[in-house]
Design a protein around this motif. Structure first.
Motif, short mmCIF file in Angstrom:
data_model
loop_
_atom_site.label_atom_id
_atom_site.label_comp_id
_atom_site.label_asym_id
_atom_site.label_seq_id
_atom_site.Cartn_x
_atom_site.Cartn_y
_atom_site.Cartn_z
N GLY A 147 28.62 24.05 103.45
CA GLY A 147 28.27 22.96 102.71
C GLY A 147 26.70 22.74 102.66
N ASN A 198 40.61 19.34 98.29
CA ASN A 198 38.91 18.94 98.98
C ASN A 198 39.16 18.24 100.06
N THR A 250 36.37 26.27 102.40
CA THR A 250 36.64 27.08 103.27
C THR A 250 37.62 28.14 103.16
N MET A 285 32.59 18.10 103.59
CA MET A 285 32.95 19.31 104.08
C MET A 285 32.19 19.53 105.45
N GLN A 339 31.86 26.13 108.37
CA GLN A 339 32.30 25.22 107.40
C GLN A 339 30.92 24.49 107.18
N GLU A 396 30.10 17.61 99.60
CA GLU A 396 29.62 18.79 100.32
C GLU A 396 29.26 18.17 101.77
#
Lengths: 415, 415
Positions: free
Chosen positions: B79, A144, B96, A68, B75, A65
């Protein structure tokens, strides 16, 4: 005309005004007929802001995360730079890592690039476009988003240059090249016009933090000519002059044959030394000491094991000073198990290294180094050597003195 | 147990503290055994910040590059929300738009969703995970990032709910439902427990801006039960109570049979009226007047063409007040070409509408409306009607009076 990859750091991308300057510089190269791919970092402060948000929610952010989130800084940068070029009338297009197939493993926050699909970029270059690609990130096999860790944009730029077989990868940064040592320590430090990958690797990992180590490895493995140069010059300076500025990291060792034996003096101030006394000298002792350290994700640098006396030996190694307390804690926990008599530590030590491919063919570099330190009254605690490097561990308080003395002893102030 | 999609707006995601509250609410639903997918907006202010950066570089930002930049806000949100759930010990994962195959056309900054591949999300839900998906964005056939335009996260949430055949889509927002009219204008305004999609569509597009119009269309087309409810309540309030709060937008008209003839009074304050006088009444006149308006990307709402007299006619239409000056300029430019005698404008007009599926089966709604306005001495400038709506254009200064009078005349204060 050449295919050139430019990489710009966060400071160069620090504001919309600076991004316009980057666009002016990039446009100059494109105007001269070169094919240009640009890899910009996130705007300065942005990655820290994003990581800060994450840490407000999770003190140890989940790596997937976090990637991300952290990857968005570069995504904003590429869009802004593309716009700055479009606003100048240049045809430009931006891509994220996943859009141009930058495949990595799934080691989130420290992923490694595995492959790059260059087809889309090549098609755009063929169409006369300037292509802008996010640094620092890629995508794993499951789709990912991954990041390469701090400074990863250097690695991205070199990897993209390798995939495209670029003629040169230009790393624009806030220093104007690689120096014989840190000019803040030795005012006579001199910029090197050229350096080999091996030397750069030793200098980068030892403290001349100009380029991320992994990017240098990449450049070496894929033989990408890489140049470190200043982003602080006038963007409209003559291209020929800019193209020859900075320091070229070359893979042609022969071109350095006429250079000095030693290229530079590197140093690492924040070291710590740990000695495990009186451990039984039997097979596996090193593993039993360093295994728990490694499991705690602490990196070990220099290692020495003394000659055994009465079946007992002493074992000494160094870690980064940040990891010192943690390493001591780990060892106290396993002290009984490894049968150690005592554990000693010293967190006020520094490492100084002389680096140069020339020392391969020259004897006497080590003795010159030890004599110089001895003449200054500096005690050497540990020594380690490689083909192109000799490192010594000394008391922190003598570090600047040692660097200055060695810089002079090896005549590094003279070109 | 049910499959529920939650959507949270930028205010709900406005700080890391608020994101933790969202996580607490989501976790409550998951704890109760539901399968939960969450679509959060960007943190409040973030999309504006990103667009501001783009505009500093390009006053009219390139749409593709703008989407590259603007999509990062969501985004970051996904997260952070995933981390907030992980920090609570919940298994959560963020994606996403492109990672879960939200395909759109290539109309950057106002793209439309074409398809969603639900396989990855289903697999995660089967594994007990909470799945968090970026709103507002998707990817086109060439792999370019696209955004759906302002408020697009509502549409994303409903589209994802449709793809997953979710039992309900909960739109958490800073109002606690849909009202019979704006409570700031009529203090007796009452929250509707249920409303049909058609009514919602008319109310949303007419000024009760609770949900993006396109998301309501989507919900209607795919028959997704969608509920608008407050994100400002205690995240830990009893789930049963929360599940019945707000306003349910239903697709079962029969359930409204016993309801009032009129569901609400909508209004749009910022209208402008333009009249083109004395144009030759021949085929194509409407096109020659509205064609240039449409090309200038100005949306036209009400349109009236009068009975022709001596081969000449008058043509009146309304636009949003923001577009008034631009529309007048466009028409002055084509005035000679269309043979108009004169162009008149009035930028101080407002639209008031009575909306209700019940009016289909009840005569007399229009006459009741006109009588009420007449009794208040309010002159009607234009009238337009649809199956479930009657709209009138009036002088702006009477707008509040008209809304209050109509709200009372149709007994909307009574449940």
């Amino acid at each position: 005309m050449a295919l050139i990859v430019h990489k710009y750091g966060g400071t160069s991308m620090g504001s919309t005004e600076r991004i316009k300057n980057v666009a002016a510089r990039v446009a100059k190269w494109h105007d001269a007929g070169h094919r240009v791919v640009v890899v910009p970092s996130a705007m300065s402060g942005e990655t820290n802001r994003l990581i800060g948000l994450a840490k407000e929610i999770m003190s140890q952010p989940d790596p997937r995360e976090l990637d991300m989130i952290a990857s968005t800084g570069e995504q904003v940068s590429v869009g802004l730079l593309a716009m700055a070029l479009l606003a100048r009338g240049k045809d430009a297009v931006s891509y994220t890592g996943w859009q141009v197939g930058i495949k990595t493993d799934s080691a989130f926050t420290k992923a490694r690039i595995q492959s790059i699909d260059d087809s889309r970029v090549r098609a755009d270059l063929d169409a006369g476009k300037i292509v802008i690609i996010t640094g620092f990130q890629g995508v794993d096999d499951e789709g990912n988003i991954s990041t390469l860790g701090r400074g990863g944009s250097d690695t991205s730029a070199v990897a993209i240059a390798a995939a495209l077989k670029a003629d040169e990868c230009l790393i624009y940064t806030d220093v104007d090249g690689v120096y014989t040592t840190d000019p803040r320590v030795v005012s006579e430090a001199r910029r090197l016009h050229q350096i080999t990958f091996e030397e750069m690797l030793e200098l980068a990992s030892l403290g001349s933090k100009v380029l991320q180590t992994r990017s240098v490895e990449f450049a070496g493995n894929y033989r990408v000519p890489t140049r470190v140069l200043s982003s602080l010059t006038d963007p409209l300076m003559p291209l020929e002059e800019e193209a020859n500025s900075g320091t070229l990291i070359s893979f042609e060792e022969e071109s350095n044959m006429e250079q000095a034996v030693i290229s530079g003096i590197a140093f690492h101030r924040d070291e710590a030394k740990i000695t495990v006394l009186g451990v039984p000298d039997k097979p596996g002792v090193a593993y039993h000491i360093l295994g728990p350290i490694s499991e705690a994700n602490i990196e070990v640098d220099m290692i020495i094991q003394n000659q055994s006396v009465d079946g007992k030996t002493d074992f000494t190694f160094t870690v980064s000073r940040n990891d010192y307390q943690r390493a001591m804690g780990v060892l106290e926990g396993v002290k009984a198990e490894i049968g150690a008599a005592k554990i000693l530590g010293d967190a006020k030590v520094s490492k100084v290294s002389a680096v140069g491919v020339g020392m391969r063919s020259h004897v006497g570099v080590a003795s010159q180094m030890f004599r110089t330190l001895s003449e200054e009254g500096i005690n050497i605690m540990m020594i380690s050597t490689s083909e192109i490097k000799i490192s010594v561990l000394i008391d922190e308080k003598y570090m600047e003195l040692a660097v200055r003395a060695l810089h002079k002893a090896f005549n590094l102030e003279q070109a």
